[in-house]
Motif scaffolding. Structure first.
Motif, PDB file in Angstrom:
ATOM      1  N   GLY A 160      19.972 -75.592 -34.534  1.00  0.00           N
ATOM      2  CA  GLY A 160      18.837 -76.137 -35.253  1.00  0.00           C
ATOM      3  C   GLY A 160      18.672 -75.597 -36.664  1.00  0.00           C
ATOM      4  N   LYS A 161      19.579 -74.697 -37.085  1.00  0.00           N
ATOM      5  CA  LYS A 161      19.450 -74.089 -38.416  1.00  0.00           C
ATOM      6  C   LYS A 161      20.680 -74.328 -39.277  1.00  0.00           C
ATOM      7  CE  LYS A 161      16.739 -70.179 -36.617  1.00  0.00           C
ATOM      8  NZ  LYS A 161      16.929 -70.414 -35.171  1.00  0.00           N
ATOM      9  N   ARG A 162      21.627 -75.092 -38.804  1.00  0.00           N
ATOM     10  CA  ARG A 162      22.931 -75.189 -39.484  1.00  0.00           C
ATOM     11  C   ARG A 162      22.800 -75.603 -40.940  1.00  0.00           C
ATOM     12  NH1 ARG A 162      26.626 -74.166 -41.878  1.00  0.00           N
ATOM     13  NH2 ARG A 162      28.807 -74.776 -41.617  1.00  0.00           N
ATOM     14  N   GLN A 163      21.875 -76.500 -41.252  1.00  0.00           N
ATOM     15  CA  GLN A 163      21.760 -76.991 -42.619  1.00  0.00           C
ATOM     16  C   GLN A 163      21.147 -75.970 -43.566  1.00  0.00           C
ATOM     17  OE1 GLN A 163      23.294 -79.833 -43.330  1.00  0.00           O
ATOM     18  NE2 GLN A 163      23.801 -79.850 -41.147  1.00  0.00           N
ATOM     19  N   GLN A 164      20.594 -74.891 -43.020  1.00  0.00           N
ATOM     20  CA  GLN A 164      19.944 -73.885 -43.860  1.00  0.00           C
ATOM     21  C   GLN A 164      20.894 -72.799 -44.352  1.00  0.00           C
ATOM     22  OE1 GLN A 164      16.236 -72.292 -42.165  1.00  0.00           O
ATOM     23  NE2 GLN A 164      16.339 -73.887 -40.601  1.00  0.00           N
ATOM     24  N   VAL A 165      22.089 -72.706 -43.771  1.00  0.00           N
ATOM     25  CA  VAL A 165      22.921 -71.527 -44.005  1.00  0.00           C
ATOM     26  C   VAL A 165      24.365 -71.918 -44.300  1.00  0.00           C
ATOM     27  CG1 VAL A 165      21.479 -70.132 -42.473  1.00  0.00           C
ATOM     28  CG2 VAL A 165      23.501 -71.272 -41.555  1.00  0.00           C
ATOM     29  N   SER A 166      25.102 -70.951 -44.851  1.00  0.00           N
ATOM     30  CA  SER A 166      26.558 -71.069 -44.946  1.00  0.00           C
ATOM     31  C   SER A 166      27.171 -69.995 -44.060  1.00  0.00           C
ATOM     32  CB  SER A 166      27.035 -70.928 -46.389  1.00  0.00           C
ATOM     33  OG  SER A 166      26.761 -69.638 -46.899  1.00  0.00           O
ATOM     34  N   ILE A 167      28.322 -70.321 -43.483  1.00  0.00           N
ATOM     35  CA  ILE A 167      28.959 -69.458 -42.498  1.00  0.00           C
ATOM     36  C   ILE A 167      30.386 -69.145 -42.929  1.00  0.00           C
ATOM     37  CG2 ILE A 167      29.682 -69.229 -40.091  1.00  0.00           C
ATOM     38  CD1 ILE A 167      26.655 -69.339 -40.509  1.00  0.00           C
ATOM     39  N   ALA A 168      30.723 -67.867 -42.882  1.00  0.00           N
ATOM     40  CA  ALA A 168      32.100 -67.425 -43.096  1.00  0.00           C
ATOM     41  C   ALA A 168      32.606 -66.779 -41.822  1.00  0.00           C
ATOM     42  CB  ALA A 168      32.177 -66.422 -44.241  1.00  0.00           C
ATOM     43  N   THR A 169      33.808 -67.152 -41.413  1.00  0.00           N
ATOM     44  CA  THR A 169      34.480 -66.426 -40.351  1.00  0.00           C
ATOM     45  C   THR A 169      35.946 -66.275 -40.756  1.00  0.00           C
ATOM     46  OG1 THR A 169      34.724 -66.156 -37.958  1.00  0.00           O
ATOM     47  CG2 THR A 169      35.087 -68.381 -38.854  1.00  0.00           C
ATOM     48  N   LYS A 170      36.740 -65.648 -39.887  1.00  0.00           N
ATOM     49  CA  LYS A 170      38.053 -65.186 -40.326  1.00  0.00           C
ATOM     50  C   LYS A 170      39.129 -65.503 -39.286  1.00  0.00           C
ATOM     51  CE  LYS A 170      35.632 -61.404 -42.628  1.00  0.00           C
ATOM     52  NZ  LYS A 170      34.349 -61.508 -41.915  1.00  0.00           N
ATOM     53  N   PHE A 171      40.378 -65.298 -39.720  1.00  0.00           N
ATOM     54  CA  PHE A 171      41.534 -65.454 -38.845  1.00  0.00           C
ATOM     55  C   PHE A 171      42.605 -64.489 -39.327  1.00  0.00           C
ATOM     56  CE2 PHE A 171      42.418 -67.968 -42.540  1.00  0.00           C
ATOM     57  CZ  PHE A 171      43.790 -67.910 -42.726  1.00  0.00           C
ATOM     58  N   GLY A 172      43.600 -64.254 -38.471  1.00  0.00           N
ATOM     59  CA  GLY A 172      44.737 -63.458 -38.912  1.00  0.00           C
ATOM     60  C   GLY A 172      44.887 -62.117 -38.230  1.00  0.00           C
ATOM     61  N   LEU A 173      43.828 -61.593 -37.607  1.00  0.00           N
ATOM     62  CA  LEU A 173      43.946 -60.388 -36.797  1.00  0.00           C
ATOM     63  C   LEU A 173      44.034 -60.797 -35.333  1.00  0.00           C
ATOM     64  CD1 LEU A 173      41.400 -57.836 -38.337  1.00  0.00           C
ATOM     65  CD2 LEU A 173      43.894 -57.822 -38.517  1.00  0.00           C
ATOM     66  N   PRO A 174      44.902 -60.162 -34.557  1.00  0.00           N
ATOM     67  CA  PRO A 174      44.990 -60.520 -33.135  1.00  0.00           C
ATOM     68  C   PRO A 174      43.637 -60.381 -32.460  1.00  0.00           C
ATOM     69  CG  PRO A 174      46.792 -59.065 -33.779  1.00  0.00           C
ATOM     70  CD  PRO A 174      45.850 -59.092 -34.927  1.00  0.00           C
ATOM     71  N   ALA A 175      43.243 -61.405 -31.741  1.00  0.00           N
ATOM     72  CA  ALA A 175      41.921 -61.403 -31.118  1.00  0.00           C
ATOM     73  C   ALA A 175      41.837 -60.481 -29.915  1.00  0.00           C
ATOM     74  CB  ALA A 175      41.544 -62.832 -30.708  1.00  0.00           C
ATOM     75  N   GLY A 176      42.965 -60.170 -29.299  1.00  0.00           N
ATOM     76  CA  GLY A 176      42.946 -59.320 -28.114  1.00  0.00           C
ATOM     77  C   GLY A 176      42.482 -60.084 -26.888  1.00  0.00           C
TER      78      GLY A 176
END
Length: 274
Positions: free
Chosen positions: A59-75
């Motif tokens: 319900g808040k997606r339009q209010q924010v920007s999101i950064a996430t990452k890739f490249g490290l083994p998730a385990g």
């Protein structure tokens, strides 16, 4: 952007809180202060950080920007329900915080070869695609605003992985692509190596004086600073002044900071409003 608009909140510590309710309350407090950018990664809390942020985003997606990452083994994926895992982590922290008698403390060993930085590994398309899909599911979003290569350089990506990332951006499934690596690694990059990338994210502040040249070295990139308060005294207004100085030094980018203490966050944000 104003000073507050250029702050971002690092979600690395979310899974270390005592319960999902504590995490939601912290994120809600951060949002109420006017911070609209949230940074996470699959490896933060073994995946729980993305899930906690995703629950909050409903319900808040339009209010924010999101950064996430890739490249490290998730385990290995966590097997415990999130409420139980967070409670156990909180208990472990309390036990570790108890003072240890001097006679029982292990002697410090000298650095060994095992402590050295591991050699770079190759990252293929299948790994990137799986990580991207898993992050979108955990966050409950269709588009990732900023997708960052985590603690690696573009040279570690196989050509098919780069092609996949560029197609994600072209299709609008990713807003921007970035490199989130140690500043010491980033110093070795050249503009040509970053031709396909939009953002550089690295440590900045009093503990990292050598990184102060990076904005001038890569003027076409958007820069995101983090770890600005490393080594800064917590008494008085030193932390707030340092954070404000880093925001001032990055007029077209962002400054990330992270805390599990909402009162500290309010103090630092308040200094930017003054």
């Amino acid at each position: 952007m104003s000073g507050i608009d250029r702050l971002g909140f690092g979600c690395v510590a979310l899974a270390g809180l005592a319960s999902p309710r504590r995490a939601r309350d912290l994120l809600e407090g951060v949002l109420e202060l006017g911070i609209r950018h949230f940074d996470t990664a699959p490896v933060y809390g073994r995946g729980y950080s993305e899930r906690l942020l995703g629950d909050f985003l409903r319900g808040k997606r339009q209010q924010v920007s999101i950064a996430t990452k890739f490249g490290l083994p998730a385990g290995q994926a966590p097997r415990l329900p999130i409420e139980l895992a967070m409670g156990l982590n909180a208990l472990r922290r309390r036990l570790r915080s108890r003072p240890t008698p001097a006679a029982a403390r292990p002697a410090s060993d000298p650095p060994s070869a095992a402590d050295a930085e591991p050699p770079p590994r190759r990252i293929g398309r299948a790994e990137v695609e799986a990580s991207f899909d898993a992050s979108r599911r955990a966050l409950g979003i269709d588009t990732i605003d900023l997708y960052l290569l985590h603690e690696a350089l573009p040279s570690s990506l196989e050509p098919a992985a780069v092609d996949f990332l560029l197609k994600l951006r072209e299709a609008g499934k990713v807003g921007r692509l970035g490199v989130a690596a140690r500043g010491s690694r980033t110093l070795a990059l050249t503009p040509s190596e970053l031709a396909d990338w939009d953002v550089l994210q690295y440590e900045y502040g009093p503990a990292w004086p050598q990184h102060a040249e990076l904005p001038d070295r890569f003027p076409s990139m958007t820069h995101i600073f983090h770890s600005c308060l490393r080594g800064v005294a917590r008494d008085g207004n030193a932390a707030a002044r340092t954070l404000a100085a880093c925001v001032s030094a990055n007029p077209r980018g962002r400054v990330l900071f992270s805390s599990a203490n909402l009162a500290h966050i309010r103090d630092n944000v308040g200094a930017l409003r003054a």
